[in-house]
Design an enzyme around this catalytic site. Structure first.
Site, PDB file in Angstrom:
ATOM      1  N   ARG A 129       0.844  -1.190   0.000  1.00  0.00           N
ATOM      2  CA  ARG A 129       0.000   0.000   0.000  1.00  0.00           C
ATOM      3  C   ARG A 129       0.872   1.230   0.000  1.00  0.00           C
ATOM      4  O   ARG A 129       1.782   1.359   0.812  1.00  0.00           O
ATOM      5  CB  ARG A 129      -0.867   0.038   1.275  1.00  0.00           C
ATOM      6  CG  ARG A 129      -1.887  -1.031   1.346  1.00  0.00           C
ATOM      7  CD  ARG A 129      -2.966  -0.703   2.348  1.00  0.00           C
ATOM      8  NE  ARG A 129      -2.484  -0.359   3.680  1.00  0.00           N
ATOM      9  CZ  ARG A 129      -3.268   0.010   4.672  1.00  0.00           C
ATOM     10  NH1 ARG A 129      -4.578   0.122   4.474  1.00  0.00           N
ATOM     11  NH2 ARG A 129      -2.788   0.275   5.857  1.00  0.00           N
ATOM     12  N   ASP A 181       0.674  -4.161  12.133  1.00  0.00           N
ATOM     13  CA  ASP A 181       1.105  -4.463  10.766  1.00  0.00           C
ATOM     14  C   ASP A 181       1.415  -5.957  10.659  1.00  0.00           C
ATOM     15  O   ASP A 181       2.408  -6.440  11.223  1.00  0.00           O
ATOM     16  CB  ASP A 181       2.354  -3.628  10.417  1.00  0.00           C
ATOM     17  CG  ASP A 181       2.719  -3.770   8.949  1.00  0.00           C
ATOM     18  OD1 ASP A 181       2.929  -4.907   8.490  1.00  0.00           O
ATOM     19  OD2 ASP A 181       2.772  -2.731   8.257  1.00  0.00           O
ATOM     20  N   ASP A 219       4.902  -7.004   9.194  1.00  0.00           N
ATOM     21  CA  ASP A 219       5.999  -6.743  10.132  1.00  0.00           C
ATOM     22  C   ASP A 219       5.991  -7.744  11.290  1.00  0.00           C
ATOM     23  O   ASP A 219       7.049  -8.191  11.749  1.00  0.00           O
ATOM     24  CB  ASP A 219       5.894  -5.322  10.693  1.00  0.00           C
ATOM     25  CG  ASP A 219       6.411  -4.288   9.700  1.00  0.00           C
ATOM     26  OD1 ASP A 219       7.138  -4.668   8.757  1.00  0.00           O
ATOM     27  OD2 ASP A 219       6.083  -3.100   9.869  1.00  0.00           O
ATOM     28  N   THR A 269      -1.530   7.413  -0.123  1.00  0.00           N
ATOM     29  CA  THR A 269      -2.841   7.287  -0.794  1.00  0.00           C
ATOM     30  C   THR A 269      -3.592   6.040  -0.327  1.00  0.00           C
ATOM     31  O   THR A 269      -4.789   5.913  -0.538  1.00  0.00           O
ATOM     32  CB  THR A 269      -2.656   7.166  -2.318  1.00  0.00           C
ATOM     33  OG1 THR A 269      -1.935   5.957  -2.577  1.00  0.00           O
ATOM     34  CG2 THR A 269      -1.868   8.339  -2.879  1.00  0.00           C
TER      35      THR A 269
HETATM   36  C1  PRP Z   1      -1.188  -5.210   4.244  1.00  0.00           C
HETATM   37  C2  PRP Z   1      -2.030  -6.472   4.274  1.00  0.00           C
HETATM   38  C3  PRP Z   1      -2.864  -6.315   3.036  1.00  0.00           C
HETATM   39  C4  PRP Z   1      -3.078  -4.843   2.960  1.00  0.00           C
HETATM   40  C5  PRP Z   1      -4.458  -4.531   3.436  1.00  0.00           C
HETATM   41  O1  PRP Z   1      -0.119  -5.328   3.378  1.00  0.00           O
HETATM   42  O2  PRP Z   1      -1.288  -7.635   4.317  1.00  0.00           O
HETATM   43  O3  PRP Z   1      -2.242  -6.816   1.865  1.00  0.00           O
HETATM   44  O4  PRP Z   1      -2.115  -4.219   3.825  1.00  0.00           O
HETATM   45  O5  PRP Z   1      -4.745  -3.191   3.261  1.00  0.00           O
HETATM   46  P1  PRP Z   1      -5.858  -2.686   2.254  1.00  0.00           P
HETATM   47  O6  PRP Z   1      -7.063  -3.556   2.473  1.00  0.00           O
HETATM   48  O7  PRP Z   1      -6.089  -1.260   2.697  1.00  0.00           O
HETATM   49  O8  PRP Z   1      -5.322  -2.776   0.865  1.00  0.00           O
HETATM   50  P2  PRP Z   1       0.984  -4.177   3.231  1.00  0.00           P
HETATM   51  O9  PRP Z   1       0.611  -3.231   2.149  1.00  0.00           O
HETATM   52  O10 PRP Z   1       1.256  -3.599   4.576  1.00  0.00           O
HETATM   53  O11 PRP Z   1       2.225  -4.975   2.680  1.00  0.00           O
HETATM   54  P3  PRP Z   1       3.090  -6.128   3.383  1.00  0.00           P
HETATM   55  O12 PRP Z   1       2.202  -7.353   3.489  1.00  0.00           O
HETATM   56  O13 PRP Z   1       4.189  -6.312   2.422  1.00  0.00           O
HETATM   57  O14 PRP Z   1       3.540  -5.656   4.731  1.00  0.00           O
HETATM   58  N1  URA Z   2      -2.306  -3.832   6.921  1.00  0.00           N
HETATM   59  C1  URA Z   2      -1.935  -4.355   8.106  1.00  0.00           C
HETATM   60  O1  URA Z   2      -0.973  -5.133   8.179  1.00  0.00           O
HETATM   61  N2  URA Z   2      -2.623  -3.999   9.198  1.00  0.00           N
HETATM   62  C2  URA Z   2      -3.678  -3.179   9.160  1.00  0.00           C
HETATM   63  O2  URA Z   2      -4.288  -2.899  10.210  1.00  0.00           O
HETATM   64  C3  URA Z   2      -4.050  -2.640   7.916  1.00  0.00           C
HETATM   65  C4  URA Z   2      -3.348  -2.986   6.808  1.00  0.00           C
END
Ligand code: PRP
Ligand code: URA
Length: 209
Positions: free
Chosen positions: A104, A200, A203, A108
């Site tokens: 993400r 997160d 993480d 935005t």
């Molecule tokens: C997180 C999660 C989803 C997304 C959800 O990933 O694992 O893929 O956010 O958010 P949304 O519904 O608003 O799109 P992130 O973008 O943090 O990436 P990562 O898994 O690489 O940490």
């Molecule tokens: N992605 C995450 O990992 N946690 C949240 O709460 C939202 C998006």
């Protein structure tokens, strides 16, 4: 058939989800719990797989049995956090595994795609998209859109925690996709994080904070 939205209230899932949310849960335990919850969720999400008859010779006779009717599955984790659910799901049932890489944009909150590798025969498979978090819904909507371009037999989405905003957006964008989640939370904060959520997910799975 109507699309399903299933909130998984099984006591084992709810118990494990409570530990997962805890800020003091270690990375190792967090990772194990994500896999265990994915396995339990997959048990329910595969409830409608068709069976066929098979006779099995036991040490005492012949039993009329049921086996999975050769149905082909594919699991598609959304990177990174979805990776944490793959082993648990595969412990339950064999499947091909595709990958979709999205992150993400922190300002935005729009998903940015950086990787897509799906099984060549995904058009003949039932697809289970895996991601622990459904926040705004942007990542799930985008990933499912990519998968649908290859015309799979069906698509189901499994997440551990959903926000109402993401659930509504996903339902609207993909009305034919069954959605399974373990926890339905309250809202998103100003940074697009689920409250109370678990922080997160990527993480916490990979220990990158
Ligand atoms: C997180 C999660 C989803 C997304 C959800 O990933 O694992 O893929 O956010 O958010 P949304 O519904 O608003 O799109 P992130 O973008 O943090 O990436 P990562 O898994 O690489 O940490
Ligand atoms: N992605 C995450 O990992 N946690 C949240 O709460 C939202 C998006």
């Amino acid at each position: 058939m109507d699309r399903k939205v299933v909130i998984m209230d099984h006591p084992l899932i709810q118990h494990k989800l409570s530990i997962l949310r805890d800020v003091d849960t270690s990375t190792m335990e967090f990772r194990e719990l994500v896999n265990e919850i994915a396995m339990l969720m997959m048990y329910d999400a595969t409830r409608d797989l068709p069976l066929e008859d098979k006779q099995v010779t036991t040490p005492c006779g012949v039993a009329d049995c049921k086996v999975l009717a050769g149905r082909k599955l594919a699991f598609v984790p959304i990177l990174r956090a979805g990776l944490g659910m793959v082993d648990g799901a595969l412990r339950l049932v064999p499947a091909r595994v595709g990958h979709i890489g999205l992150y993400r944009n922190e300002e935005t909150l729009e998903p940015v795609e950086y990787y897509c590798k799906l099984p060549g025969d995904i058009g003949q498979r039932d697809v289970f998209v895996l991601d622990p978090m459904l926040a705004t819904g942007g990542s799930a909507i985008d990933a499912i859109g990519q998968i649908k371009k290859r015309h799979p037999r069906s698509v189901k989405f499994l997440c551990i925690i959903a926000a109402p905003e993401g659930l509504e957006a996903l339902k609207k964008a993909h009305p034919d996709v069954d959605i399974f989640c373990a926890g339905m939370d309250d809202h998103l904060n100003e940074n697009g994080y689920i409250v109370p959520g678990l922080g997160d997910a990527g993480d916490r799975i990979f220990g990158t904070k």
